[in-house]
Design a protein around this motif. Sequence first.
Motif, mmCIF file in Angstrom:
data_model
loop_
_atom_site.group_PDB
_atom_site.id
_atom_site.type_symbol
_atom_site.label_atom_id
_atom_site.label_comp_id
_atom_site.label_asym_id
_atom_site.label_seq_id
_atom_site.Cartn_x
_atom_site.Cartn_y
_atom_site.Cartn_z
ATOM 1 N N LEU A 1 9.677 3.710 -3.221
ATOM 2 C CA LEU A 1 9.632 4.984 -3.949
ATOM 3 C C LEU A 1 8.344 5.767 -3.714
ATOM 4 N N VAL A 2 7.238 5.080 -3.501
ATOM 5 C CA VAL A 2 5.970 5.791 -3.264
ATOM 6 C C VAL A 2 5.777 6.123 -1.793
ATOM 7 N N GLY A 3 6.777 5.816 -0.966
ATOM 8 C CA GLY A 3 6.748 6.248 0.422
ATOM 9 C C GLY A 3 6.016 5.336 1.387
ATOM 10 N N ILE A 4 5.800 4.093 1.000
ATOM 11 C CA ILE A 4 5.152 3.142 1.898
ATOM 12 C C ILE A 4 6.208 2.529 2.809
ATOM 13 N N SER A 5 5.903 2.524 4.093
ATOM 14 C CA SER A 5 6.858 2.010 5.076
ATOM 15 C C SER A 5 7.013 0.492 4.973
ATOM 16 N N GLU A 6 8.139 0.011 5.432
ATOM 17 C CA GLU A 6 8.441 -1.416 5.495
ATOM 18 C C GLU A 6 8.113 -2.169 4.202
ATOM 19 N N PRO A 7 8.731 -1.789 3.095
ATOM 20 C CA PRO A 7 8.411 -2.403 1.802
ATOM 21 C C PRO A 7 8.567 -3.918 1.766
ATOM 22 N N LYS A 8 9.579 -4.447 2.436
ATOM 23 C CA LYS A 8 9.783 -5.909 2.434
ATOM 24 C C LYS A 8 8.593 -6.618 3.075
ATOM 25 N N THR A 9 8.086 -6.051 4.157
ATOM 26 C CA THR A 9 6.915 -6.606 4.842
ATOM 27 C C THR A 9 5.678 -6.502 3.955
ATOM 28 N N ARG A 10 5.519 -5.376 3.299
ATOM 29 C CA ARG A 10 4.335 -5.148 2.448
ATOM 30 C C ARG A 10 4.262 -6.163 1.306
ATOM 31 N N LEU A 11 5.413 -6.571 0.790
ATOM 32 C CA LEU A 11 5.436 -7.554 -0.299
ATOM 33 C C LEU A 11 4.739 -8.846 0.090
ATOM 34 N N GLU A 12 4.821 -9.206 1.361
ATOM 35 C CA GLU A 12 4.262 -10.474 1.845
ATOM 36 C C GLU A 12 2.808 -10.352 2.307
ATOM 37 N N GLN A 13 2.290 -9.128 2.317
ATOM 38 C CA GLN A 13 0.925 -8.927 2.792
ATOM 39 C C GLN A 13 -0.093 -9.080 1.663
ATOM 40 N N TYR A 14 -1.329 -9.309 2.067
ATOM 41 C CA TYR A 14 -2.456 -9.414 1.141
ATOM 42 C C TYR A 14 -3.187 -8.075 1.099
ATOM 43 N N PRO A 15 -3.937 -7.803 0.032
ATOM 44 C CA PRO A 15 -4.600 -6.504 -0.100
ATOM 45 C C PRO A 15 -5.409 -6.067 1.131
ATOM 46 N N HIS A 16 -6.121 -6.981 1.755
ATOM 47 C CA HIS A 16 -6.950 -6.596 2.906
ATOM 48 C C HIS A 16 -6.126 -6.198 4.125
ATOM 49 N N GLU A 17 -4.820 -6.481 4.106
ATOM 50 C CA GLU A 17 -3.965 -6.129 5.222
ATOM 51 C C GLU A 17 -3.378 -4.716 5.095
ATOM 52 N N LEU A 18 -3.624 -4.073 3.975
ATOM 53 C CA LEU A 18 -3.125 -2.714 3.759
ATOM 54 C C LEU A 18 -4.258 -1.710 3.917
ATOM 55 N N SER A 19 -3.892 -0.486 4.248
ATOM 56 C CA SER A 19 -4.903 0.581 4.337
ATOM 57 C C SER A 19 -5.362 0.939 2.920
ATOM 58 N N GLY A 20 -6.456 1.652 2.838
ATOM 59 C CA GLY A 20 -6.977 2.073 1.532
ATOM 60 C C GLY A 20 -5.977 2.902 0.744
ATOM 61 N N GLY A 21 -5.268 3.800 1.440
ATOM 62 C CA GLY A 21 -4.259 4.630 0.770
ATOM 63 C C GLY A 21 -3.099 3.822 0.240
ATOM 64 N N MET A 22 -2.694 2.801 0.987
ATOM 65 C CA MET A 22 -1.604 1.935 0.523
ATOM 66 C C MET A 22 -2.030 1.136 -0.696
ATOM 67 N N ARG A 23 -3.254 0.658 -0.689
ATOM 68 C CA ARG A 23 -3.741 -0.121 -1.841
ATOM 69 C C ARG A 23 -3.758 0.735 -3.080
#
Length: 160
Positions: free
Chosen positions: A138-160
């Motif tokens: 809903l907030v427009g972040i790509s590949e939501p299923k992948t993001r669920l499995e990532q850790y905070p340091h693996e996301l960009s500042g805007g995604m965090r």
Amino acid sequence: MKILEVENLVTGYKGKDGVLKAVDGVSFDINRGETVCIVGESGSGKSVASMSIMRLVEFENGIILDGSIKFNNEELRTKSNDEMRKIRGSKISMIFQEPLTALNPVFTIGKQIAEAIRFHHKVSNKDAMERAEELIRLVGISEPKTRLEQYPHELSGGMR
């Protein structure tokens, strides 16, 4: 309709020489559907005012000295910590300036979002993870299923 009414908010921090005021007489209202931006110089009290509204300043040696904070016509200053814990995150939230410090680096994004969902809505882990995926989408972040499995340091500042 007013959803937040802050009147004459005065907040300070306890020190060895007494209380040092960080916010002194702030007042504003927010109506349903309205966006309000609080601007000011660094150190002017924007974050302290927001932390006061959420009653988080109390966990940082802060104290609300005066004023009224009404959310949906309910005075937040008189709520217990347990009552505030139920309100925070489900009815009123704050986006912190540095999101990396707000996220726990040892847990995945999905686990952290799902934990908040389970706390406020008493749903199963599976349902909470599905809702977390939906929120990421809903907030427009790509590949939501992948993001669920990532850790905070693996996301960009805007995604965090």
